[in-house]
Design a protein around this motif. Structure first.
Motif, PDB file in Angstrom:
ATOM      1  N   SER A   1      40.860  45.128  45.957  1.00 28.69           N
ATOM      2  CA  SER A   1      40.710  44.551  47.363  1.00 28.69           C
ATOM      3  C   SER A   1      39.249  45.241  47.877  1.00 28.69           C
ATOM      4  N   SER A   2      38.733  45.677  48.784  1.00 22.96           N
ATOM      5  CA  SER A   2      37.867  45.899  49.730  1.00 22.96           C
ATOM      6  C   SER A   2      38.252  46.309  51.131  1.00 22.96           C
ATOM      7  N   ASP A   3      37.568  47.583  50.943  1.00 20.53           N
ATOM      8  CA  ASP A   3      37.363  47.610  53.095  1.00 20.53           C
ATOM      9  C   ASP A   3      36.750  47.222  53.567  1.00 20.53           C
ATOM     10  N   GLY A   4      35.910  46.509  53.787  1.00 19.68           N
ATOM     11  CA  GLY A   4      34.878  46.810  54.401  1.00 19.68           C
ATOM     12  C   GLY A   4      33.534  45.749  53.433  1.00 19.68           C
ATOM     13  N   GLY A   5      34.106  45.001  51.970  1.00 15.36           N
ATOM     14  CA  GLY A   5      33.716  44.986  51.370  1.00 15.36           C
ATOM     15  C   GLY A   5      33.276  44.028  50.766  1.00 15.36           C
ATOM     16  N   ILE A   6      32.924  43.278  49.623  1.00 13.82           N
ATOM     17  CA  ILE A   6      33.243  42.288  48.662  1.00 13.82           C
ATOM     18  C   ILE A   6      33.769  41.619  48.019  1.00 13.82           C
TER      19      ILE A   6
END
Ligand SMILES: Cc1cc2nc3c(=O)[nH]c(=O)nc-3n(C[C@H](O)[C@H](O)[C@H](O)COP(=O)(O)OP(=O)(O)OC[C@H]3O[C@@H](n4cnc5c(N)ncnc54)[C@H](O)[C@@H]3O)c2cc1C
Length: 462
Positions: free
Chosen positions: A76-81
């Motif tokens: 998962s990513s906080d603010g990424g892709i």
């Protein structure tokens, strides 16, 4: 990003339910709000996404999601892709049935649907909802491992999208360094969009189920196991769970057997007799026979459906079922799950699979660390946000205890188990003597650390 021409789907927070669904993971604790979730429809959709992310200043974080079962936030990513491989889940059996091609976003359940019909088998996860991607790249220990080795021992080749956008095949003869590294090195070398596995004759019928004992029998059970192991064959294994089942939520020991090639269920009866007719008697004895891995991989569905979804898992390896080691963990687990109703769904699992086949492969033959060992997992489950940290602390303290105590009792420090790490572990402890070579392969295939989630390998230029 909005102008990328790809055949798949690009989701953003404005995409509504589709975006929310795409963020879901097996554990609620593993979900993060990505800026974009890209669901490639073809392998060629991935390079333009990588080119976009790496050309930004600073580069945008990229995470890769296979089945979403890992209890970290690596997928998962906080603010990424997030490159979400869920649309790449095709499974194709070769005409001669000797191999099976599985796309990188498939669940093991997708594979078992095909192997079940074709009457073949493959080394995969005990549970259908675990992803083929993460499971395999971390080594992959399953119910067939004692007979046929780990998932990576059965990998014939893989198709990988590299950080620079090239799409390559890796096998013993093509990109051999890459092929070595992805067999146990995790998702640090590229997006594996296709795996080709060796198949085997069917492992069914399979007996599985539960033998449950009250916690008061713990010493007797721990004393039976070393004797039982002496006659154990690769066809039988069990997982032992420390858990508090409803309705009384008292400490219990559950032995969950898997017996392969058990045509009429009689071997399961004979093999598990010491847990029925000797010093102990189960209060629940429900062992039945199912045709194959597809059915066996759904055996836990009902109990998992009601388990709290705030789940933190940590696991590690250990050398033997030392009663002293397991009893120490039992005492810790009983004490922790007594502290509050909110955490009493937390459990400890011990996997008893004959390790010889896995350990007969030399430790430097693949990136997976080898020696005869077993693995265990601590599942911290909480019903409230407030108790999440206590569960995380508990899982961490237990695996540290197991590692330390096992080293004392066996004289050998085995380190950590990649598929059950959280990310802050030292790579040397995860990969052991293979770490230096992994660093060199990382320098060759991902010198700029585009893959920067998980147990991150530091590139080493020769
Ligand atoms: C209930 C449960 C039971 C388990 N039982 C076992 C067991 O018996 N034996 C065992 O060995 N492990 C077991 N595991 C651990 C499991 O193998 C790991 O969590 C594994 O990483 C899950 O794979 P995934 O694809 O679902 O994970 P994800 O969360 O999607 O990904 C995990 C990691 O792998 C990477 N990744 C996934 N797919 C790809 C891909 N195609 N290309 C590149 N990188 C990729 C992700 O980026 C991430 O870093 C279990 C886990 C759970 C939750």
């Amino acid at each position: 990003m909005d102008n990328l021409k790809i055949q798949g789907t690009i989701l953003t927070p404005d995409s509504g339910e589709a975006y929310t669904a795409a963020l879901k993971r097996n554990s609620d604790l593993s979900s993060l709000p990505a800026k974009y979730v890209v669901q490639p429809a073809v392998y060629e959709d991935i390079p333009p996404v990588l080119a976009y992310a790496t050309s930004q200043t600073p580069p945008i974080e990229i995470a890769v999601k296979g089945g979403g079962a890992h209890s970290s936030t690596w997928a998962s990513s906080d603010g990424g892709i997030v490159i979400d491989l869920s649309k790449l889940n095709k499974v194709t059996l070769a005409e001669d049935k000797q191999s099976i091609t599985v796309q990188g976003g498939a669940y093991w359940g997708d594979v078992y649907e095909v192997t079940s019909k074709a009457k073949v088998d493959v080394v995969g996860s005990p549970l259908w909802f675990v992803g083929v991607g993460g499971f395999t790249l971390g080594g992959g220990f399953g119910p067939l491992t004692a007979e046929h080795g780990t998932a990576v021992d059965n990998l014939i080749s893989a198709t990988v999208v590299l950080a620079d956008g090239r799409i390559v095949r890796a096998s013993h003869n093509e990109e051999p360094d890459l092929f070595w590294a992805i067999r146990g090195g995790g998702g640090q070398f590229g997006v594996v969009v296709e795996f080709v596995f060796k198949t085997h004759p069917p492992a069914g019928p399979i007996s599985s189920g539960i033998l449950a004992f009250p916690g008061t029998e713990i010493d007797k059970i721990l004393a039976i196991i070393p004797e039982w192991k002496k006659t154990q064959t690769p066809r039988e294994r069990f997982t032992m769970n420390f858990s508090r089942p409803a309705p009384h939520f008292k400490p219990s020991i559950a032995i969950l057997p898997t017996v392969l090639h058990d045509a009429d269920g009689s071997r399961a009866q004979a093999v598990f007799a010491p847990f029925r007719d000797g010093e102990v008697k189960p209060v629940l004895d429900k062992v039945g026979t199912v045709p194959d891995m597809l059915a066996a991989s759904h055996a836990a569905d009902a109990s998992l459906a009601t388990a709290p979804r705030r789940l933190a898992i940590r696991g590690t390896m250990f050398s033997d079922f030392f009663p002293e080691l397991l009893k120490t963990v039992w005492d810790r687990w009983v004490a922790f799950t007594e502290t509050s109703e909110e955490v009493r769904g937390s459990a400890v699992l011990w996997d008893l699979t004959v390790p010889d086949k896995m350990a007969e492969v030399p430790s430097d033959a693949t990136a997976l660390k080898r020696m005869p060992y077993y693995w265990m997992a601590v599942q911290g489950r909480s019903t409230t946000d407030a108790s999440v940290q206590a569960c995380k602390d508990f899982t961490e303290s237990v695996v540290e205890l197991v590692r330390k105590k096992n080293a004392e009792l066996s004289g050998r420090d085995i380190g950590w188990f990649l598929n059950m790490c959280q990310g802050h572990e030292k790579p040397e402890d995860v990969f052991g003597d293979n770490y230096t070579r992994l660093r060199k392969v990382k320098a060759k295939y991902d010198p700029k650390k585009v893959w920067s989630k998980g147990i991150v390998i530091e590139p080493l230029v020769n």
